[in-house]
Design a protein around this motif. Structure first.
Motif, PDB file in Angstrom:
ATOM      1  N   HIS A 278     -21.500  28.594  66.243  1.00 56.15           N
ATOM      2  CA  HIS A 278     -20.156  28.505  65.667  1.00 56.15           C
ATOM      3  C   HIS A 278     -19.193  28.224  66.817  1.00 56.15           C
ATOM      4  CE1 HIS A 278     -16.660  29.335  63.320  1.00 56.15           C
ATOM      5  NE2 HIS A 278     -17.220  30.127  62.435  1.00 56.15           N
ATOM      6  N   VAL A 279     -18.347  27.178  66.674  1.00 57.21           N
ATOM      7  CA  VAL A 279     -17.454  26.808  67.774  1.00 57.21           C
ATOM      8  C   VAL A 279     -16.000  27.213  67.519  1.00 57.21           C
ATOM      9  CG1 VAL A 279     -18.937  24.954  68.591  1.00 57.21           C
ATOM     10  CG2 VAL A 279     -17.157  24.449  66.888  1.00 57.21           C
ATOM     11  N   TYR A 280     -15.739  27.917  66.424  1.00 56.54           N
ATOM     12  CA  TYR A 280     -14.448  28.574  66.184  1.00 56.54           C
ATOM     13  C   TYR A 280     -13.251  27.653  66.354  1.00 56.54           C
ATOM     14  CZ  TYR A 280     -17.241  32.790  66.189  1.00 56.54           C
ATOM     15  OH  TYR A 280     -18.192  33.743  65.898  1.00 56.54           O
ATOM     16  N   HIS A 281     -13.263  26.549  65.611  1.00 55.28           N
ATOM     17  CA  HIS A 281     -12.017  25.791  65.508  1.00 55.28           C
ATOM     18  C   HIS A 281     -10.932  26.689  64.919  1.00 55.28           C
ATOM     19  CE1 HIS A 281      -9.037  22.814  64.671  1.00 55.28           C
ATOM     20  NE2 HIS A 281      -9.160  22.953  63.378  1.00 55.28           N
ATOM     21  N   VAL A 282     -11.350  27.500  63.976  1.00 56.68           N
ATOM     22  CA  VAL A 282     -10.468  28.493  63.353  1.00 56.68           C
ATOM     23  C   VAL A 282     -11.160  29.844  63.397  1.00 56.68           C
ATOM     24  CG1 VAL A 282      -9.486  29.255  61.144  1.00 56.68           C
ATOM     25  CG2 VAL A 282      -9.261  26.864  61.847  1.00 56.68           C
ATOM     26  N   TYR A 283     -10.403  30.888  63.752  1.00 53.32           N
ATOM     27  CA  TYR A 283     -10.917  32.252  63.643  1.00 53.32           C
ATOM     28  C   TYR A 283     -10.261  32.867  62.415  1.00 53.32           C
ATOM     29  CZ  TYR A 283     -12.413  36.983  64.681  1.00 53.32           C
ATOM     30  OH  TYR A 283     -12.996  38.236  64.603  1.00 53.32           O
ATOM     31  N   ALA A 284     -11.030  32.933  61.327  1.00 50.03           N
ATOM     32  CA  ALA A 284     -10.484  33.325  60.027  1.00 50.03           C
ATOM     33  C   ALA A 284     -10.945  34.717  59.625  1.00 50.03           C
ATOM     34  CB  ALA A 284     -10.916  32.323  58.958  1.00 50.03           C
ATOM     35  N   VAL A 285      -9.976  35.586  59.324  1.00 50.04           N
ATOM     36  CA  VAL A 285     -10.274  36.891  58.736  1.00 50.04           C
ATOM     37  C   VAL A 285      -9.916  36.842  57.255  1.00 50.04           C
ATOM     38  CG1 VAL A 285      -9.906  38.088  60.922  1.00 50.04           C
ATOM     39  CG2 VAL A 285      -7.998  37.861  59.306  1.00 50.04           C
ATOM     40  N   ARG A 286     -10.363  37.848  56.512  1.00 51.36           N
ATOM     41  CA  ARG A 286     -10.086  37.906  55.077  1.00 51.36           C
ATOM     42  C   ARG A 286      -9.276  39.151  54.757  1.00 51.36           C
ATOM     43  NH1 ARG A 286     -13.877  34.853  51.811  1.00 51.36           N
ATOM     44  NH2 ARG A 286     -12.861  35.759  49.978  1.00 51.36           N
ATOM     45  N   THR A 287      -8.258  38.979  53.910  1.00 49.22           N
ATOM     46  CA  THR A 287      -7.458  40.110  53.484  1.00 49.22           C
ATOM     47  C   THR A 287      -6.775  39.799  52.157  1.00 49.22           C
ATOM     48  OG1 THR A 287      -5.511  41.474  53.991  1.00 49.22           O
ATOM     49  CG2 THR A 287      -5.547  39.251  54.919  1.00 49.22           C
ATOM     50  N   SER A 288      -6.697  40.790  51.309  1.00 55.08           N
ATOM     51  CA  SER A 288      -5.980  40.629  50.038  1.00 55.08           C
ATOM     52  C   SER A 288      -4.477  40.822  50.221  1.00 55.08           C
ATOM     53  CB  SER A 288      -6.511  41.628  49.003  1.00 55.08           C
ATOM     54  OG  SER A 288      -6.309  42.956  49.471  1.00 55.08           O
ATOM     55  N   GLN A 289      -4.071  41.190  51.433  1.00 51.69           N
ATOM     56  CA  GLN A 289      -2.656  41.411  51.741  1.00 51.69           C
ATOM     57  C   GLN A 289      -2.168  40.389  52.773  1.00 51.69           C
ATOM     58  OE1 GLN A 289      -0.862  43.740  50.128  1.00 51.69           O
ATOM     59  NE2 GLN A 289      -2.658  44.337  48.945  1.00 51.69           N
ATOM     60  N   ARG A 290      -2.547  39.145  52.572  1.00 52.86           N
ATOM     61  CA  ARG A 290      -2.286  38.128  53.585  1.00 52.86           C
ATOM     62  C   ARG A 290      -0.798  37.937  53.890  1.00 52.86           C
ATOM     63  NH1 ARG A 290      -4.869  32.530  52.291  1.00 52.86           N
ATOM     64  NH2 ARG A 290      -3.256  32.444  50.684  1.00 52.86           N
ATOM     65  N   GLU A 291       0.027  37.815  52.874  1.00 51.53           N
ATOM     66  CA  GLU A 291       1.438  37.533  53.116  1.00 51.53           C
ATOM     67  C   GLU A 291       2.097  38.656  53.908  1.00 51.53           C
ATOM     68  OE1 GLU A 291       3.594  36.549  49.611  1.00 51.53           O
ATOM     69  OE2 GLU A 291       2.310  34.847  49.101  1.00 51.53           O
ATOM     70  N   PHE A 292       1.773  39.895  53.560  1.00 46.21           N
ATOM     71  CA  PHE A 292       2.346  41.035  54.279  1.00 46.21           C
ATOM     72  C   PHE A 292       1.894  41.041  55.737  1.00 46.21           C
ATOM     73  CE2 PHE A 292       1.782  45.382  55.848  1.00 46.21           C
ATOM     74  CZ  PHE A 292       3.098  45.837  55.811  1.00 46.21           C
ATOM     75  N   LEU A 293       0.598  40.866  55.966  1.00 43.99           N
ATOM     76  CA  LEU A 293       0.082  40.901  57.336  1.00 43.99           C
ATOM     77  C   LEU A 293       0.614  39.737  58.162  1.00 43.99           C
ATOM     78  CD1 LEU A 293      -3.623  41.985  56.755  1.00 43.99           C
ATOM     79  CD2 LEU A 293      -1.667  43.409  57.371  1.00 43.99           C
ATOM     80  N   GLN A 294       0.712  38.573  57.543  1.00 42.14           N
ATOM     81  CA  GLN A 294       1.253  37.428  58.256  1.00 42.14           C
ATOM     82  C   GLN A 294       2.712  37.666  58.647  1.00 42.14           C
ATOM     83  OE1 GLN A 294       1.509  33.610  56.106  1.00 42.14           O
ATOM     84  NE2 GLN A 294       0.690  32.612  57.927  1.00 42.14           N
ATOM     85  N   GLN A 295       3.471  38.252  57.752  1.00 44.15           N
ATOM     86  CA  GLN A 295       4.871  38.557  58.042  1.00 44.15           C
ATOM     87  C   GLN A 295       4.992  39.572  59.174  1.00 44.15           C
ATOM     88  OE1 GLN A 295       7.016  40.191  54.719  1.00 44.15           O
ATOM     89  NE2 GLN A 295       8.900  40.491  55.869  1.00 44.15           N
ATOM     90  N   GLN A 296       4.152  40.616  59.118  1.00 41.83           N
ATOM     91  CA  GLN A 296       4.196  41.640  60.159  1.00 41.83           C
ATOM     92  C   GLN A 296       3.852  41.062  61.535  1.00 41.83           C
ATOM     93  OE1 GLN A 296       5.016  45.157  59.799  1.00 41.83           O
ATOM     94  NE2 GLN A 296       5.911  44.152  57.999  1.00 41.83           N
ATOM     95  N   LEU A 297       2.838  40.230  61.586  1.00 40.68           N
ATOM     96  CA  LEU A 297       2.469  39.614  62.860  1.00 40.68           C
ATOM     97  C   LEU A 297       3.572  38.684  63.357  1.00 40.68           C
ATOM     98  CD1 LEU A 297      -1.302  38.854  62.181  1.00 40.68           C
ATOM     99  CD2 LEU A 297      -0.375  40.592  63.713  1.00 40.68           C
ATOM    100  N   ASN A 298       4.164  37.956  62.428  1.00 44.32           N
ATOM    101  CA  ASN A 298       5.234  37.038  62.817  1.00 44.32           C
ATOM    102  C   ASN A 298       6.423  37.797  63.404  1.00 44.32           C
ATOM    103  OD1 ASN A 298       6.407  34.282  62.790  1.00 44.32           O
ATOM    104  ND2 ASN A 298       7.866  35.209  61.372  1.00 44.32           N
ATOM    105  N   GLU A 299       6.714  38.960  62.875  1.00 53.68           N
ATOM    106  CA  GLU A 299       7.825  39.763  63.393  1.00 53.68           C
ATOM    107  C   GLU A 299       7.564  40.241  64.812  1.00 53.68           C
ATOM    108  OE1 GLU A 299       8.563  42.857  60.571  1.00 53.68           O
ATOM    109  OE2 GLU A 299       9.414  41.476  59.066  1.00 53.68           O
ATOM    110  N   HIS A 300       6.309  40.280  65.207  1.00 58.43           N
ATOM    111  CA  HIS A 300       5.951  40.657  66.577  1.00 58.43           C
ATOM    112  C   HIS A 300       5.671  39.419  67.452  1.00 58.43           C
ATOM    113  CE1 HIS A 300       5.206  44.596  64.604  1.00 58.43           C
ATOM    114  NE2 HIS A 300       5.600  45.062  65.776  1.00 58.43           N
ATOM    115  N   GLY A 301       6.094  38.255  66.972  1.00 56.77           N
ATOM    116  CA  GLY A 301       5.952  37.050  67.769  1.00 56.77           C
ATOM    117  C   GLY A 301       4.554  36.481  67.811  1.00 56.77           C
ATOM    118  N   ILE A 302       3.751  36.773  66.790  1.00 58.29           N
ATOM    119  CA  ILE A 302       2.373  36.278  66.734  1.00 58.29           C
ATOM    120  C   ILE A 302       2.263  35.269  65.599  1.00 58.29           C
ATOM    121  CG2 ILE A 302      -0.042  36.902  66.362  1.00 58.29           C
ATOM    122  CD1 ILE A 302       0.748  39.730  67.437  1.00 58.29           C
TER     123      ILE A 302
END
Length: 366
Positions: A278-302
């Motif tokens: 596997h050469v990891y063009h994308v490192y993908a995790v799975r979550t049913s709370q994607r929008e919340f987690l994405q928002q939280q990470l974005n608030e920390h500059g990620i």
């Protein structure tokens, strides 16, 4: 800030070589195809353990020409997956053929080989597996089915430069392999680019003509072709970067191992199949709370990404294919839950630790 992809960091690491290569093309004035592109074709084909390389302007063009070279046209059917970038399906439609979807395996995100045979009809002419996120599809059963039914196998390896299936480089396993050099890919141009690899000289000759207005030689148009030629500058850039791809790939694999360790028992992380490099063009995790987690990470500059929020069979543009919600549950589930974390060779261990820590903190708040 931790970017999702940092193209500038990669450029700065090889700046002198890149600048020299670009200036060489400017001085040669070989702006379309030319010596640099020809050399790239030979070097990339060798890297993939293929005999021939045909450089084109995009990965989509690579797929289109591969399908045409294989004789795919109106009234034909091509089996592929709905959980992919839309170009996979668009290229099939460009030929006049009909895409026929098979769901993905929920572990690998690649085509579920147990469903292929029941999708075959008298009109089926090819199977187009997608090596998604850098993980190879299970090619051995795909090839066995294809040989038994007389079908062509065209690998969509747009996200899988250097990936391996049972020790064999993807792109050289099927009849034709197609790659994208979009800037964010593991091997990316500084603009658009694509490559087709094959061991078949007849396919090669056909695709060489098709990419250049169907010319066998200048102004002798044997086929109704296209303007799909690669720029000389992109060829030169990619030749420099090809020398580093194994180093960068090992970096991605090491980063994935660190993510896996830090995120264990936190979120489902990518699974590497026993047959796979596997050469990891994308490192993908799975979550049913994607929008919340994405928002939280974005608030920390990620920065994060989503690949892909709407599977192709549910896209408005492809509603004419007649599919509906519920037809491919694993693809639909992945589309709703996949979250891509920062992944590129220049990531530091400290950055990966920060991403992982902030993700775990966000999950704890749920």
């Amino acid at each position: 800030m931790i970017p999702f992809v940092d193209l500038k960091a990669q450029y700065l690491s090889i700046k002198d070589e890149i600048d020299t290569a670009v200036l060489k093309v400017l001085e040669s004035t070989q702006f379309i195809l030319g010596n640099e592109v020809k050399a790239l074709e030979e070097e990339f084909a060798s890297y993939c353990n293929a005999d021939y390389g045909i450089a084109v302007n995009t990965g989509t063009s690579a797929l289109h020409l591969a399908l045409l070279a294989a004789g795919i046209g109106a009234a034909d059917e091509v089996i592929t997956v709905p959980f992919t970038f839309v170009a996979t399906v668009a290229a099939i439609c460009y030929t006049g053929a009909k895409p026929v979807f098979v769901d993905i395996d929920p572990v690998s995100y690649t085509i579920d080989v147990t469903q292929i045979e029941k999708a075959i009809t008298e009109r089926t002419k090819a199977i187009l597996p997608v090596h998604l996120y850098g993980q190879p599809a299970d090619m051995e059963p795909i090839m066995e089915i294809a040989r038994r039914y007389g079908l062509t196998v065209i690998e969509d390896a747009a996200q899988a430069h250097g990936a391996e299936y049972k020790g064999q480089r993807v792109g050289s396993i099927g009849d034709i392999g197609c790659f994208s050099f979009y800037p964010g890919k593991n091997l990316g141009a500084y603009g658009e680019g694509g490559m087709i690899v094959t061991k078949n000289p007849e396919y090669t000759h056909t695709m060489q003509m098709l990419r250049d207005w169907g010319q066998e030689r200048r102004y002798h148009h044997v086929l109704k072709g296209y303007n799909y030629r690669m720029d000389g500058i992109q060829g030169a850039i990619l030749r420099v970067k090809l020398r580093y791809i194994e180093k960068w790939t090992e970096g991605r694999i090491a980063h994935a191992a660190q993510y896996n360790q830090l995120l264990a028992d936190c979120v489902p992380t990518p699974v590497v199949l026993p047959y796979s490099r596997h050469v990891y063009h994308v490192y993908a995790v799975r979550t049913s709370q994607r929008e919340f987690l994405q928002q939280q990470l974005n608030e920390h500059g990620i920065q994060t990404g989503i690949h892909y929020p709407i599977p192709v069979h549910l896209q408005t543009a492809y509603s004419d294919l007649g599919y509906q919600y519920g037809d491919f549950p694993h693809s639909e589930s992945a589309a709703m839950e996949e979250l891509s974390l920062p992944m590129y060779a220049e990531l530091s261990t400290a950055q990966i630790a920060t991403v992982s820590q902030k993700l775990k903190e966000a999950i704890k708040t749920l």
